[in-house]
Design a protein around this motif. Structure first.
Motif, PDB file in Angstrom:
ATOM      1  N   UNK A 174      53.223  48.121  37.877  1.00 30.45           N
ATOM      2  CA  UNK A 174      52.943  48.453  39.272  1.00 30.45           C
ATOM      3  C   UNK A 174      51.439  48.511  39.510  1.00 30.45           C
ATOM      4  N   UNK A 175      50.702  49.126  38.590  1.00 30.17           N
ATOM      5  CA  UNK A 175      49.241  49.220  38.717  1.00 30.17           C
ATOM      6  C   UNK A 175      48.619  47.830  38.679  1.00 30.17           C
ATOM      7  N   UNK A 176      49.102  46.967  37.784  1.00 31.67           N
ATOM      8  CA  UNK A 176      48.593  45.599  37.718  1.00 31.67           C
ATOM      9  C   UNK A 176      48.833  44.863  39.032  1.00 31.67           C
ATOM     10  N   UNK A 177      50.023  45.034  39.584  1.00 30.73           N
ATOM     11  CA  UNK A 177      50.366  44.366  40.837  1.00 30.73           C
ATOM     12  C   UNK A 177      49.522  44.889  41.990  1.00 30.73           C
ATOM     13  N   UNK A 178      49.314  46.186  42.036  1.00 31.50           N
ATOM     14  CA  UNK A 178      48.484  46.782  43.078  1.00 31.50           C
ATOM     15  C   UNK A 178      47.050  46.269  42.981  1.00 31.50           C
ATOM     16  N   UNK A 179      46.565  46.119  41.764  1.00 30.65           N
ATOM     17  CA  UNK A 179      45.213  45.598  41.562  1.00 30.65           C
ATOM     18  C   UNK A 179      45.114  44.152  42.044  1.00 30.65           C
ATOM     19  N   UNK A 180      46.136  43.354  41.780  1.00 27.98           N
ATOM     20  CA  UNK A 180      46.162  41.967  42.269  1.00 27.98           C
ATOM     21  C   UNK A 180      46.097  41.941  43.789  1.00 27.98           C
ATOM     22  N   UNK A 181      46.867  42.801  44.440  1.00 31.67           N
ATOM     23  CA  UNK A 181      46.906  42.830  45.900  1.00 31.67           C
ATOM     24  C   UNK A 181      45.552  43.195  46.489  1.00 31.67           C
ATOM     25  N   UNK A 182      44.878  44.175  45.887  1.00 26.80           N
ATOM     26  CA  UNK A 182      43.620  44.664  46.452  1.00 26.80           C
ATOM     27  C   UNK A 182      42.423  43.810  46.059  1.00 26.80           C
ATOM     28  N   UNK A 183      42.393  43.357  44.809  1.00 24.54           N
ATOM     29  CA  UNK A 183      41.200  42.664  44.322  1.00 24.54           C
ATOM     30  C   UNK A 183      41.216  41.167  44.585  1.00 24.54           C
ATOM     31  N   UNK A 184      42.400  40.583  44.849  1.00 25.82           N
ATOM     32  CA  UNK A 184      42.469  39.140  44.984  1.00 25.82           C
ATOM     33  C   UNK A 184      43.219  38.665  46.229  1.00 25.82           C
ATOM     34  N   UNK A 185      44.448  39.118  46.415  1.00 22.15           N
ATOM     35  CA  UNK A 185      45.241  38.604  47.537  1.00 22.15           C
ATOM     36  C   UNK A 185      44.586  38.909  48.877  1.00 22.15           C
ATOM     37  N   UNK A 186      44.153  40.143  49.077  1.00 22.14           N
ATOM     38  CA  UNK A 186      43.513  40.499  50.341  1.00 22.14           C
ATOM     39  C   UNK A 186      42.151  39.822  50.460  1.00 22.14           C
ATOM     40  N   UNK A 187      41.383  39.854  49.384  1.00 17.59           N
ATOM     41  CA  UNK A 187      40.035  39.289  49.411  1.00 17.59           C
ATOM     42  C   UNK A 187      40.043  37.803  49.735  1.00 17.59           C
ATOM     43  N   UNK A 188      41.023  37.078  49.213  1.00 21.94           N
ATOM     44  CA  UNK A 188      41.050  35.626  49.380  1.00 21.94           C
ATOM     45  C   UNK A 188      42.038  35.161  50.454  1.00 21.94           C
ATOM     46  N   UNK A 189      42.404  36.073  51.337  1.00 15.78           N
ATOM     47  CA  UNK A 189      43.138  35.698  52.541  1.00 15.78           C
ATOM     48  C   UNK A 189      44.537  35.170  52.340  1.00 15.78           C
ATOM     49  N   UNK A 190      45.193  35.495  51.239  1.00 15.03           N
ATOM     50  CA  UNK A 190      46.577  35.066  51.050  1.00 15.03           C
ATOM     51  C   UNK A 190      47.435  35.759  52.110  1.00 15.03           C
ATOM     52  N   UNK A 191      48.155  34.990  52.947  1.00 18.92           N
ATOM     53  CA  UNK A 191      48.915  35.586  54.061  1.00 18.92           C
ATOM     54  C   UNK A 191      49.823  36.726  53.607  1.00 18.92           C
ATOM     55  N   UNK A 192      49.538  37.923  54.085  1.00 23.44           N
ATOM     56  CA  UNK A 192      50.244  39.128  53.657  1.00 23.44           C
ATOM     57  C   UNK A 192      51.726  39.073  54.011  1.00 23.44           C
ATOM     58  N   UNK A 193      52.556  39.394  53.014  1.00 27.40           N
ATOM     59  CA  UNK A 193      54.018  39.439  53.143  1.00 27.40           C
ATOM     60  C   UNK A 193      54.653  38.064  53.323  1.00 27.40           C
ATOM     61  N   UNK A 194      53.857  37.006  53.204  1.00 27.06           N
ATOM     62  CA  UNK A 194      54.397  35.652  53.297  1.00 27.06           C
ATOM     63  C   UNK A 194      54.991  35.210  51.968  1.00 27.06           C
ATOM     64  N   UNK A 195      55.557  34.020  51.940  1.00 21.59           N
ATOM     65  CA  UNK A 195      56.221  33.514  50.734  1.00 21.59           C
ATOM     66  C   UNK A 195      55.258  33.430  49.552  1.00 21.59           C
ATOM     67  N   UNK A 196      54.079  32.869  49.788  1.00 22.15           N
ATOM     68  CA  UNK A 196      53.093  32.727  48.712  1.00 22.15           C
ATOM     69  C   UNK A 196      52.640  34.101  48.221  1.00 22.15           C
ATOM     70  N   UNK A 197      52.411  35.034  49.129  1.00 19.97           N
ATOM     71  CA  UNK A 197      52.003  36.392  48.772  1.00 19.97           C
ATOM     72  C   UNK A 197      53.030  37.038  47.848  1.00 19.97           C
TER      73      UNK A 197
END
Length: 230
Positions: A174-197
């Motif tokens: 869970x911590x690893x996943x949360x870190x991915x969401x904050x440090x990479x997915x949000x930073x690099x504009x991956x559409x939140x809650x979309x299929x790729x996200x």
């Protein structure tokens, strides 16, 4: 209506349609950075009008309610709508930098590569299954008899502490996943809650470090493509 007025109206409509269909994330960034609106509200942004001095952006406050926000064109008013592309791109970059976002957007997923990454993903899923049931380590169970056959002491230990092991696994992943969401997915504009996200989120939960490496490789590929266009 004169041809000049008609051309201006057509240009305005093209800008509005283009921004709403292809750059909705930029509209959200404008609202978050310039108007200080929360992301939850800014994510519903829709450009409804643009003039030489400002953008008019509508957001949904409820299923039926909307609110309007005016964003001044920066750094100075445009001389004509033909200046819109350069001005809006400049504002988009300023907003992204101010929000701590990268200019390199990752809107695609890179699947696991090679035997090691696939085996790691399978191993984590199997581990969750194994620790979920004490019976998996009981005498006669497949895992005890065919995987832990070399140590009955280890099987007994895991049988006793399987729930603790499951909780530890869940916390770590869970911590690893949360870190991915904050440090990479949000930073690099991956559409939140979309299929790729969701693919990156689930992949990270199952793989951990390999997902981070692949995401960083995806960022590098986007950066390389943008460099070639210049």
């Amino acid at each position: 209506m004169s041809s000049t007025t008609a051309d201006a109206a057509a240009a305005k409509q093209r800008i509005i349609s283009h921004m709403n269909s292809d750059h909705s994330s930029s509209l959200s960034d404008y609202l978050q950075f310039y108007a200080k609106l929360p992301e939850s509200l800014a994510s519903t942004a829709e450009l409804v009008d643009i003039s030489l001095t400002k953008m008019t952006i509508s957001t949904r406050t409820s299923s039926t309610g909307t609110t309007t926000t005016y964003i001044p064109i920066r750094p100075t008013p445009m001389e004509s709508l033909s200046d819109a592309e350069v001005r809006l791109v400049t504002m988009a970059y300023e907003a992204m930098d101010g929000l701590g976002k990268s200019r390199y957007i990752v809107d695609f997923y890179v699947p696991p590569k090679g035997l090691v990454q696939w085996a790691t993903s399978f191993g984590v899923c199997f581990g969750f299954y194994a620790f979920s049931f004490a019976s998996n380590f009981a005498k006669g169970a497949f895992i005890r008899e065919y995987i832990l056959f070399f140590s009955s002491a280890l099987a007994d230990f895991l049988h006793k502490w399987h729930l603790t092991g499951l909780i530890l696994m869940l916390i770590i992943h869970f911590v690893e996943t949360l870190h991915m969401m904050k440090s990479r997915l949000r930073k690099h504009g991956t559409p939140r809650m979309g299929r790729v996200w969701w693919m990156w989120v689930i992949g990270t939960f199952c793989e951990g470090i390999f997902s981070f490496r692949r995401f960083d490789q995806a960022v590098a590929s986007v950066k390389a493509k943008q460099s070639k266009r210049r």
